[in-house]
Motif scaffolding. Structure first.
Motif: not given
Lengths: 526, 322
Positions: A284-291, B1, B3-4, B309, B312, B319, B322
């Motif tokens: 399972v992969q997820s991107r930072p800043f994203s749900r 974003m 949420r972060f 930041f 990023y 970006r 995982a």
């Protein structure tokens, strides 16, 4: 371009000098293609960089003559050389993944080359970049220009690198092993592309490779190099007729393969050493800043077994889950479901793995001896004397020169490193050996030698071997069973003899790729 | 974003809460309080002291005092300074402004200098310049900050080119915006220089080392092979590729800014947080101390957020990971 008495010497960190190229003379005419053939370490890449005067600081360069289009490059200033690079002579470097800057977009990198050599406006440059991208077969130009190298496939990256080299319309292209880092089908595509642009743009080309097969329809003349010296020079057919064993070996690995006499009929004893049942694994992969997250199915319901002295081959394209399978078998990765039953004797783990790139799997600061002894140190049961005894026995086993025991890993060539990795695996006395694309970084003769070694070791130590690979090199020589994987599943189980008749589309694709390009002689064996 | 950011914010609050608890416990463990010194004074009776302590609530149990303090933080006061007789926030925030006025431009200048120096040296440096650099940066690393500050003070006192302390001259107090800005810059110069010199050596060494490594990579050599100019290769191709570890270092340097600036402020008489914090610690003015330490913890967290930041923004590979 012509050169006389070209010489490159590297000053080692230990103060000793090593000669990369000793007194080389050659010339390339307009629109001519010169193939340079040689094993790794024969000075091919040093030559590519020497022609552009791009050698690192510790290299000493000298030549009696180095001329390009009537200009004497030896008299050129740094600025003049800079103007020449990219515009007159362009270089395609070895590994596209490493030759493109990871933090700049492809469009920007190509545009920068234009900006360095012409005074065109931004819009004009953008237009040229688009047309060159279309030229090298990257149709979706807008997306390609915005893409970062890691977002592209290996083939797309090499195309982008070629576009970068061609964008200023050079008259000489130096291609330094442009294919070796690509998988088989991509190799064929990129080779086609290079042939086409050479025709269309009337380029002179210096094509450096260790794979003679690609030079056959491409090179007008071939120069064979060994340890910085020219061994032979001539057309493909002239070179093919050479008696020199080094040249013959490079030209036609078939001769080497012939020596690789069919291994003693391996009889599998009934007892399976390793059983795999219903293995599944998801990432399972997820991107930072994203749900958002997405799931990749790496393995789905994979089952098979291997017995003593038996070999199986697991083949599939990159991304088919074969490497994940290998990692699960070696215990490096935990499967989500399913079981792996290994026949454990003495309660120790009997599975050892050889990794894709020996260079990165060995600590460069360790000596050969330290590397081989490490599994024994971790097990910690032997006295130092016993340990040394075992280490030298294993070194003998894999044909590793005992005089090299004190050398550091970084000082060995690719094939020697892979021998070292093999020795490290064997010293732990495994019953099952997993080879994950273990030899794909080596040239074909070296692959053949390593394969023979593995077969010998297998019958000597009664090992079960699992070969994981994306091509079919040597498959018929060793494998009792061939498993073809795609998208995490085993899509076909067959034997090497029935492989050519396979109707499965995935299998067919792999067979065709293997046949289309790879070294001459292999398909005969297949 | 979003949420972060919200997660990061929640982490920060939790962290600061934890630090404040530890600080309260530590302050409790230290013998004596703000009035301990007064005990030695024969003119003040024990009863008076007792009355003072109960007036300020110092005789209450620790948990109750902590509760009071939390309530005061919620009001925005951050506790009460016994020495200055006013809420801590009113004391700290103007001082914080002064500190930031000194530290932020100095830190940024320091980074610009370090990047330019490190990159050029890695790109053009020969044997001798490397040696001089290595010697110079080692010497600078080995020099204590206090010594640098004292040297600056000596220069100010001997040459009289620069003021030996403070932020403003009395003469320019009401003489227009421009001249008071010039006066401020004149006062900033020496403390700023000391700050830069004390932070420069490790940063420039890191930049230099990272660049040396990146210059060996195939993509930088390929860029040169395409005839892109050396300067452009250095700053556009090599530096961004070397940036990841440097960005993390930048985050750390933002976090540690307060510790470096403390010494500079005290020795060179800059009216920032440093001198006040030192005074508060010596006088056992507990809430001021706690407030100051919390601010510097906040800075550390901020530094890391800034680094995240930046990373990023700079590295496209981050970006998609995982």
């Amino acid at each position: 371009m012509s050169a006389a008495a070209l010489r490159v010497v590297y000053a080692g960190s230990d103060g000793r000098a090593s000669v990369a190229i000793s007194s080389l003379d050659f010339d390339v005419g307009p629109q001519e293609t010169l193939g340079i053939l040689g094993k790794s370490g024969s000075g091919k890449s040093s030559l590519a960089h020497a022609l552009l005067r791009l050698l690192p600081g510790n290299a000493k360069f000298s030549a009696d003559r180095l001329c390009f289009q009537n200009d004497d490059l030896l008299r050129f200033s740094q600025t003049e050389l800079r103007r020449l690079r990219g515009a007159g002579i362009a270089l395609i470097s070895q590994e596209p993944a490493l030759a493109l800057n990871p933090v700049l977009t492809v469009g920007r990198q190509i545009e920068d080359v234009l900006a360095a050599h012409s005074s065109r406006s931004r819009d004009q440059r953008k237009q040229s970049v688009k047309s060159i991208l279309r030229d090298v077969g990257l149709e979706d130009t807008a997306r390609m220009m915005r893409a970062y190298p890691h977002q592209l496939s290996g083939g797309q990256r090499q195309r982008a690198a070629i576009a970068q080299a061609l964008v200023c319309s050079p008259s000489l292209l130096i291609a330094d092993e442009p294919l070796s880092a690509l998988d088989v089908s991509t190799q064929a595509e990129v080779l086609e592309l290079l042939k086409r642009v050479k025709q269309e743009r009337r380029l002179a080309m210096i094509f450096i490779t260790h794979n003679a097969a690609v030079l056959e329809g491409l090179a007008d003349r071939i120069m064979v190099m060994r340890q910085g010296e020219v061994v032979a020079m001539g057309t493909f057919s002239e070179i093919s007729a050479s008696d020199d064993p080094y040249v013959a070996n490079l030209i036609s690995p078939r001769k080497t393969l012939a020596q690789l006499a069919a291994p003693a009929a391996i009889t599998a004893s009934g007892e399976p050493l390793l059983q795999v049942r219903g293995l599944s694994k998801k990432f399972v992969q997820s991107r930072p800043f994203s749900r958002k997250s997405f799931t990749i199915t790496a393995l789905e319901d994979v089952s098979f077994e291997v017995a003593e002295c038996q070999s199986i081959a697991i083949i599939g394209r990159s991304g088919s889950g074969k490497s994940t399978l290998a990692r699960c078998l070696a215990g490096l990765e935990e499967a989500d479901s399913g079981e792996i039953v290994a026949n454990r004797t003495n309660g120790k783990n009997n599975v050892q793995m050889i990794f894709q790139e020996a260079g990165t799997a060995l600590n460069p600061r360790f000596t050969a001896e330290e590397i081989i002894a490490e599994p024994l140190l971790i097990a910690g049961k032997l006295t130092p004397e016993q340990r040394m005894e075992r280490v030298s026995a294993v070194m003998d086993d894999v044909g590793f020169n005992p005089e090299w025991a004190g050398r550091r890993a970084e000082q060995f060539s690719g094939g020697q490193k892979q021998r070292l990795a093999l020795a490290r695996a064997l010293v732990a006395e495994p019953r099952v050996l997993i080879l994950d694309e273990a030899f794909s970084g080596l040239d074909v003769p070296a692959q053949a030698r390593m394969m023979r070694l593995v077969l010998e070791l297998q019958s000597r130590h009664k090992l079960a071997c699992i070969h994981v690979s994306h091509d079919l090199n040597f498959v018929s020589l060793f494998a009792r069973e061939v498993l073809v994987m795609d998208a995490g599943r085993i899509v076909e189980r067959t034997s090497p003899s029935r492989l050519p008749e396979s109707q499965n589309p995935v299998t067919r694709a792999i067979i065709e790729q293997s046949e289309s390009l790879h070294a001459i002689g292999l398909e005969a064996v297949l | 974003m979003i949420r972060f950011i919200s997660r990061r914010l929640a982490q920060t609050v939790l962290l600061l809460f934890g630090i404040s608890v530890v600080l309260f416990l530590l302050a409790e463990a230290v013998p004596g309080d703000y009035f301990s010194e007064a005990q030695l004074n024969p003119n003040i009776s024990a009863d008076t002291l007792q009355a003072l302590r109960s007036h300020y609530g110092l005789d209450r149990p620790l948990v109750v005092r902590y509760g009071y303090w939390l309530a005061s933080v919620a009001r925005g006061d951050m506790g009460y300074s016994l020495a200055y007789n006013q809420p801590v926030s009113q004391l700290l925030f103007p001082r914080l402004g002064n500190t930031l006025l000194l530290a932020v431009p100095a830190l940024l200048t320091c980074w610009v200098l370090a990047l330019v120096l490190g990159v050029l040296l890695a790109g053009y440096g020969g044997k001798w310049s490397e040696r001089v650099f290595s010697l110079g940066s080692s010497a600078l690393l080995a020099t204590p900050d206090v010594l640098l500050a004292l040297l600056a003070l000596l220069i100010a006192a001997r040459t009289r080119l620069f003021p030996a302390g403070g932020m403003h001259s009395l003469a320019t107090a009401d003489s227009g915006r421009l001249s008071s800005a010039r006066d401020l810059a004149w006062h900033l110069f020496l403390p700023g220089c000391v700050f830069i010199l004390s932070s420069l050596a490790p940063i420039v060494r890191h930049v230099h080392a990272e660049m040396k490594e990146v210059l060996q990579t195939p993509h930088v050599r390929a860029a040169e092979g395409h005839g892109i100019s050396r300067l452009r290769v250095l700053f556009r191709y090599a530096l961004p590729a070397a940036a990841n570890p440097l960005v993390s270092l930048f985050g750390v340097s933002v976090g540690l800014m307060f510790s470096v600036v403390l010494v500079v402020e005290i020795v060179l008489g800059w009216p920032g947080l440093g001198p006040m914090l030192l005074e508060a610690i010596l006088a056992r003015d507990m809430f001021v101390t706690i407030g100051g330490v919390l601010l510097s913890a906040l800075m550390l967290v901020l530094g890391n957020v800034v680094a995240d930041f930046l990373l990023y923004a700079i590295d496209p590979r981050i970006r998609v990971q995982a």
